[in-house]
Design a protein around this motif. Structure first.
Motif, short mmCIF file in Angstrom:
data_model
loop_
_atom_site.label_atom_id
_atom_site.label_comp_id
_atom_site.label_asym_id
_atom_site.label_seq_id
_atom_site.Cartn_x
_atom_site.Cartn_y
_atom_site.Cartn_z
N LEU A 183 7.73 -20.37 -7.90
CA LEU A 183 8.90 -20.21 -7.04
C LEU A 183 9.42 -18.78 -7.04
O LEU A 183 9.80 -18.24 -5.99
CB LEU A 183 9.99 -21.18 -7.49
N ARG A 184 9.43 -18.15 -8.21
CA ARG A 184 9.98 -16.78 -8.29
C ARG A 184 9.23 -15.78 -7.40
O ARG A 184 9.86 -15.06 -6.61
CB ARG A 184 9.98 -16.30 -9.75
N PRO A 185 7.90 -15.70 -7.47
CA PRO A 185 7.20 -14.76 -6.58
C PRO A 185 7.30 -15.15 -5.11
O PRO A 185 7.27 -14.28 -4.24
CB PRO A 185 5.76 -14.79 -7.08
N ALA A 186 7.43 -16.46 -4.83
CA ALA A 186 7.58 -16.88 -3.44
C ALA A 186 8.88 -16.34 -2.85
O ALA A 186 8.92 -15.85 -1.72
CB ALA A 186 7.55 -18.41 -3.35
N VAL A 187 9.95 -16.40 -3.62
CA VAL A 187 11.24 -15.85 -3.17
C VAL A 187 11.16 -14.33 -3.07
O VAL A 187 11.62 -13.73 -2.10
CB VAL A 187 12.37 -16.28 -4.12
N ALA A 188 10.54 -13.70 -4.06
CA ALA A 188 10.45 -12.23 -4.07
C ALA A 188 9.73 -11.68 -2.85
O ALA A 188 10.06 -10.61 -2.35
CB ALA A 188 9.77 -11.76 -5.35
N GLY A 189 8.74 -12.42 -2.35
CA GLY A 189 7.97 -11.95 -1.21
C GLY A 189 8.35 -12.61 0.10
O GLY A 189 7.64 -12.46 1.10
N CYS A 190 9.46 -13.34 0.12
CA CYS A 190 9.81 -14.13 1.29
C CYS A 190 10.14 -13.25 2.50
O CYS A 190 10.84 -12.24 2.38
CB CYS A 190 11.01 -15.03 0.99
#
Length: 218
Positions: free
Chosen positions: A35-42
């Motif tokens: 979830l963290r990298p998904a948000v960071a690259g959203c």
């Protein structure tokens, strides 16, 4: 002899939009690690164009209390952490008064803090409906992973966006609402930034905090 008609010119192809699009439904990672990298690259909404950092959230990932604000401000955008300015300091004092801290590692003393949108709206304007909906899958998954006993929404915007209503804060504050398929109890109180502007309302906020403490202890 039949009349002659001019063939109309072909319609010009539409210019490709430079605006990010929600596109098809997507699956959100079911783990913190995903979830963290998904948000960071959203790039699911236009806020991605103006942000400095995404603001994922902070606190114990198994906290019994989850606090949700409306969105990052300038300080949060710069540091990548929610509630780090003057309002954040007041929030920390409010949480301390009921024995909670974002730095605590014990679930019964900790809190997880997040926002309805993970990127700062330009000029600190209110997040728009499409921006909230683009970010909602991330917040919903955070709630599923934290599994809080209670969610506290800070201020009118966070409350309205979570509950899908235009009702004023005066009507939303007081009752215990429910959020999501798990019907997580949700309580509404004032945003710390509002309390800085209207210190006379701190007594009402303190009453809300005492209720939060009671609900968590029940």
């Amino acid at each position: 002899m039949p009349p002659k008609f001019k063939t109309p010119p072909a319609a010009a192809a539409p210019e490709p939009s430079s605006e990010p699009s929600l596109g098809p439904a997507f699956e959100v990672s079911t783990t913190w690690e995903g979830l963290r990298p998904a948000v960071a690259g959203c790039m699911r909404c236009k806020l991605c164009k103006t942000r400095t950092n995404t603001v994922f959230g902070v606190g114990l990932e198994a906290a019994s209390l989850m606090v949700v604000g409306e969105g990052p401000g300038a300080d949060e955008d710069a540091q990548g952490e929610p509630f780090v300015g003057r309002a954040g300091k007041l929030l920390d004092e409010m949480l301390k008064a009921i024995g909670r801290s974002r730095k605590e590692q014990a679930p019964e003393k900790s809190v997880f803090i997040a926002n309805v949108v993970k990127c700062r709206p330009p000029g600190n304007r209110d997040p728009e409906a499409d921006e909230v909906e683009a970010c909602r899958p991330y917040l919903d998954q955070q709630i599923r992973l934290v599994k809080p006993k209670l969610i506290v929404a800070l201020g009118r915007i966070a409350a309205q966006r979570l509950l899908g209503t235009d009702a004023p804060l005066s009507k939303l504050r007081g009752p215990v609402h429910e959020y999501g398929p798990d019907k997580t109890p949700l309580l509404i109180t004032y945003h710390p930034a509002y309390l800085l502007r209207s210190p006379g309302e701190k007594a009402k906020s303190w009453a809300d905090l005492k209720r939060v403490h009671q609900l968590l202890d029940s």
